[in-house]
Design a protein around this motif. Sequence first.
Motif, short mmCIF file in Angstrom:
data_model
loop_
_atom_site.label_atom_id
_atom_site.label_comp_id
_atom_site.label_asym_id
_atom_site.label_seq_id
_atom_site.Cartn_x
_atom_site.Cartn_y
_atom_site.Cartn_z
N GLN A 98 71.94 -91.54 29.96
CA GLN A 98 70.69 -92.10 30.47
C GLN A 98 70.40 -91.57 31.87
O GLN A 98 69.24 -91.25 32.19
N GLU A 99 71.43 -91.45 32.69
CA GLU A 99 71.24 -90.92 34.03
C GLU A 99 70.85 -89.44 34.00
O GLU A 99 70.03 -88.99 34.81
N ILE A 100 71.44 -88.70 33.10
CA ILE A 100 71.07 -87.29 32.95
C ILE A 100 69.60 -87.18 32.54
O ILE A 100 68.85 -86.36 33.07
N ALA A 103 67.45 -87.87 35.51
CA ALA A 103 67.44 -86.74 36.43
C ALA A 103 66.55 -85.62 35.89
O ALA A 103 65.79 -84.99 36.63
N GLU A 104 66.65 -85.36 34.59
CA GLU A 104 65.81 -84.34 33.98
C GLU A 104 64.34 -84.74 34.07
O GLU A 104 63.46 -83.90 34.32
N GLU A 105 64.06 -86.02 33.87
CA GLU A 105 62.68 -86.49 33.96
C GLU A 105 62.14 -86.28 35.37
O GLU A 105 60.99 -85.87 35.55
N ALA A 106 62.98 -86.54 36.38
CA ALA A 106 62.56 -86.34 37.76
C ALA A 106 62.21 -84.88 38.01
O ALA A 106 61.23 -84.57 38.69
N ILE A 107 63.00 -83.99 37.44
CA ILE A 107 62.73 -82.56 37.59
C ILE A 107 61.39 -82.21 36.95
O ILE A 107 60.57 -81.49 37.53
N HIS A 108 61.17 -82.72 35.75
CA HIS A 108 59.91 -82.44 35.06
C HIS A 108 58.71 -82.99 35.83
O HIS A 108 57.66 -82.35 35.89
#
Length: 256
Positions: A98-100, A103-108
């Motif tokens: 979930q944390e990964i 983090a990926e969502e934040a990048i997007h």
Amino acid sequence: MKTYSTSEVAKMVDLHPNTIRRYEEWNLIPEPLRKKNGYRIYNDFHVELIKTSRIAFQIEVLQSGLRESMRGIIKALANYKFDQARTLLDQYIVAVDQEIDRAEEAIHIVEYLLKGETKESSLSLKRREVAVYLGVTTDALRNWELNGLLTLKRNQNGYRIYKMEDLNRLKIIRTLRSAKYSLEAILRLLNFIDLSQVQDIRAVLNQPNPNEDIISACDSLIISLEKAKENTIGLKDNICQLQELSKMIERPTASH
């Protein structure tokens, strides 16, 4: 099964003897037997559990309760509750995933913002609703606002309201803050984003500039989380090994 003194265990696991005693105080290893003179008697179970603990805690960036979850796993092992430890480990893996994803969502979101793309939304949330959605405290939200990471608009009644763009910004802040980035470093990154100066957000996350005052025990949140997940493979094997060792040890009686 062999037995060891505190100093012998310390040498085997490359820790200070006082740290070994701290492990006992923190309930991360079982209570050892004692000699008549009061000296502790450790065994192979203690040694292997300490080694397991060091693997479990070697990733410092364990946010959103991940570190506490790992502590719970080790404490379960220290109490010989192996099935519970396996269940907690499975839950830990889900939480890391979930944390990964976050983090990926934040990048997007950052990449989306850098393209100058916006999306109209009628979203309007109160602070408490946002805190629940992001899994943070209202105090954290208030602190981020006071430190200039977010500027909110107010409705006609004067209450602060959170729009979609605010929520996206908060997702970025949450991810970087969880990764132990300082508020100052996060503000600099957000300023870069606002000025469209960040070309590769992954490079920014994975190769932080020391001058940004980033408090970090690792170079990347995502890489750290993936490493933490990778470590769980070894931890599963360690649990099996510890369970087998537990069958061969003498445990303290209630009088101890």
